[in-house]
Design an enzyme around this catalytic site. Structure first.
Site, PDB file in Angstrom:
ATOM      1  N   TYR A   3      -8.322 -22.079  -3.001  1.00 29.80           N
ATOM      2  CA  TYR A   3      -9.616 -21.407  -2.864  1.00 29.80           C
ATOM      3  C   TYR A   3      -9.805 -20.841  -1.454  1.00 29.80           C
ATOM      4  O   TYR A   3     -10.650 -19.971  -1.247  1.00 29.80           O
ATOM      5  CB  TYR A   3     -10.775 -22.364  -3.157  1.00 29.80           C
ATOM      6  CG  TYR A   3     -10.811 -22.951  -4.545  1.00 29.80           C
ATOM      7  CD1 TYR A   3      -9.971 -22.487  -5.566  1.00 29.80           C
ATOM      8  CD2 TYR A   3     -11.684 -23.989  -4.858  1.00 29.80           C
ATOM      9  CE1 TYR A   3     -10.003 -23.043  -6.835  1.00 29.80           C
ATOM     10  CE2 TYR A   3     -11.730 -24.544  -6.130  1.00 29.80           C
ATOM     11  CZ  TYR A   3     -10.886 -24.076  -7.111  1.00 29.80           C
ATOM     12  OH  TYR A   3     -10.922 -24.637  -8.361  1.00 29.80           O
ATOM     13  N   HIS A  62      -3.081 -29.248  -9.265  1.00 30.54           N
ATOM     14  CA  HIS A  62      -3.923 -28.155  -9.745  1.00 30.54           C
ATOM     15  C   HIS A  62      -3.482 -27.600 -11.105  1.00 30.54           C
ATOM     16  O   HIS A  62      -4.326 -27.281 -11.943  1.00 30.54           O
ATOM     17  CB  HIS A  62      -3.966 -27.031  -8.709  1.00 30.54           C
ATOM     18  CG  HIS A  62      -5.185 -26.190  -8.777  1.00 30.54           C
ATOM     19  ND1 HIS A  62      -5.754 -25.594  -7.684  1.00 30.54           N
ATOM     20  CD2 HIS A  62      -5.981 -25.843  -9.816  1.00 30.54           C
ATOM     21  CE1 HIS A  62      -6.840 -24.922  -8.034  1.00 30.54           C
ATOM     22  NE2 HIS A  62      -6.997 -25.046  -9.329  1.00 30.54           N
ATOM     23  N   ASP A  96     -16.364 -29.871  -5.276  1.00 32.63           N
ATOM     24  CA  ASP A  96     -15.010 -29.653  -5.778  1.00 32.63           C
ATOM     25  C   ASP A  96     -14.421 -28.391  -5.155  1.00 32.63           C
ATOM     26  O   ASP A  96     -14.933 -27.302  -5.347  1.00 32.63           O
ATOM     27  CB  ASP A  96     -15.040 -29.513  -7.305  1.00 32.63           C
ATOM     28  CG  ASP A  96     -13.662 -29.295  -7.897  1.00 32.63           C
ATOM     29  OD1 ASP A  96     -13.043 -30.275  -8.334  1.00 32.63           O
ATOM     30  OD2 ASP A  96     -13.201 -28.133  -7.922  1.00 32.63           O
ATOM     31  N   LYS A 134      -7.464 -30.011  -4.351  1.00 32.05           N
ATOM     32  CA  LYS A 134      -6.334 -29.927  -5.274  1.00 32.05           C
ATOM     33  C   LYS A 134      -5.094 -29.376  -4.580  1.00 32.05           C
ATOM     34  O   LYS A 134      -5.193 -28.504  -3.715  1.00 32.05           O
ATOM     35  CB  LYS A 134      -6.679 -29.035  -6.470  1.00 32.05           C
ATOM     36  CG  LYS A 134      -8.006 -29.363  -7.129  1.00 32.05           C
ATOM     37  CD  LYS A 134      -8.319 -28.402  -8.259  1.00 32.05           C
ATOM     38  CE  LYS A 134      -9.774 -28.469  -8.654  1.00 32.05           C
ATOM     39  NZ  LYS A 134     -10.663 -27.768  -7.707  1.00 32.05           N
TER      40      LYS A 134
END
Length: 281
Positions: free
Chosen positions: A51, A109, A46, A76
Site C-alpha cells: 500500500y 498477502h 489494517d 502484510k
C-alpha cells in the site's frame, strides 16, 4: 462511544471486529485519515507493505496519544518478499516504517501458488511469533487447499484469512472451512466496488427500514455473520458513519435477505483476482 466487539483467535489473542483499512490511500493522506479513524473510535488499523503507507500509519499511531495495548495493527508481507529469510527482512523494514517493536498481526498477502514459497514464508511468520515480535499470524487471499497445506506441513493453524467478501460474493464455503479449523474470516472490499452493491434495491430497502445508510447496513451484516471487517473511506464524515454501524442491529430476515444477494453460484460476484491462479509481484 460504542466500542467494537472483539473476536478471539485460535491462539487466544483478540481482534476488534470492526477495523479501518487504508488500501489505495497515499502515505501523507494515511496519516490524516488514520488519525480521524482513531478519533471516530476505530482501534484496529489494517495496512500492507504494497500500500506504500506504513509510514503514514506509523506517524498517526505516534501522534495519537494511544497506548500500544489500546490499538491493533495489521500489516502484510508482499509477494516479492516471500521466502524464509526475505520475509524476516521485510518484516523488520515494515516495523521500522510503522515505528513499532511488536506487531499485533502479520499476514502473507497472497497465496502465489506458482511461486510456491508460501510454506517457507509461513515458517518465517511462525518464527517471528516465537520471538515475540508478532502476537498473531495469518494469511490473506488463501484458498482451502493453501490453508490445509500450511496446517499439514507446519502444524500451525493461521489465526485469520483475509479475503474478498461482500454480499455479492459471500464465500460461504471458505468461511465454513475456516470456522471448522478455528480460522477467523476477515473481509476486504466489504462494500463491493463501484457503488453497485450500495445501490442495490434490497440493500437500500433494508437500510431505509433501519434509518441507516446502505454502507452501514452492509457493515452491520458482516458483523452479524461473524466477519472481521475493514471498511475504508478518506471522507471524515463517512469514517464516523462507518463506525456507527456498531449501533445497528439486524434481525434474521434482514440477514437472510442480504445473504440472498450472493452471486457465487452463478460464477459471478468476484471483483479482485482469484487467489487460486493469481501470480503477480
Amino acid at each position: 462511544m460504542t466500542l467494537s466487539p472483539t473476536l478471539t483467535f485460535n491462539d487466544g489473542n483478540t481482534i476488534p471486529q470492526l477495523g479501518y483499512g487504508v488500501w489505495q490511500v497515499e502515505d501523507d493522506v494515511a496519516e490524516k485519515v488514520v488519525f480521524q479513524a482513531f478519533e471516530a473510535g476505530f482501534r484496529h488499523i489494517d495496512t500492507a507493505k504494497i500500500y506504500g503507507n506504513e509510514s503514514g500509519v506509523g506517524r498517526a499511531i505516534a501522534g495519537s496519544g494511544l497506548k500500544p495495548e489500546e490499538i491493533f495493527i495489521t500489516t502484510k508481507l508482499w509477494n516479492a518478499d516471500q521466502g524464509y529469510e526475505s520475509t524476516l527482512q521485510a518484516f523488520e523494514e515494515s516495523m521500522e516504517r510503522l515505528g513499532l517493536e511488536t506487531l499485533d498481526m502479520y499476514l502473507i498477502h497472497w497465496l502465489q501458488p506458482k511461486q510456491d514459497k508460501y510454506v517457507d514464508t509461513w515458517k518465517a511468520l511462525i518464527e517471528l511469533q516465537k520471538r515475540g515480535r508478532v502476537k498473531s499470524i495469518g494469511v490473506s487471499n488463501f484458498t482451502v487447499e493453501g490453508l490445509q497445506r500450511l496446517i499439514d506441513e507446519t502444524g500451525v493453524v493461521p489465526a485469520i484469512n483475509q479475503i474478498e467478501l461482500h454480499p455479492y460474493f459471500s464465500q460461504s464455503e471458505l468461511r465454513a472451512f475456516g470456522a471448522s479449523k478455528g480460522i477467523l474470516t476477515q473481509a476486504w472490499s466489504p462494500l463491493g466496488q463501484g457503488g453497485e452493491l450500495l445501490e442495490d434495491a434490497v440493500v437500500a430497502g433494508i437500510a431505509a427500514k433501519h434509518n441507516a445508510t446502505p454502507a452501514q447496513l452492509v457493515i452491520a451484516w458482516h458483523l452479524a455473520i461473524g466477519n472481521v471487517v475493514i471498511p475504508k473511506s478518506v471522507t471524515e464524515s463517512r469514517i464516523h458513519e462507518n463506525y456507527a454501524s456498531l449501533d445497528l442491529t439486524l434481525d434474521a430476515s434482514d440477514i437472510e435477505a442480504i445473504n440472498g444477494l450472493d452471486r457465487s453460484a452463478a460464477g459471478a460476484g468476484r471483483i479482485g483476482p482469484d487467489p487460486a491462479v493469481s501470480d503477480f509481484a
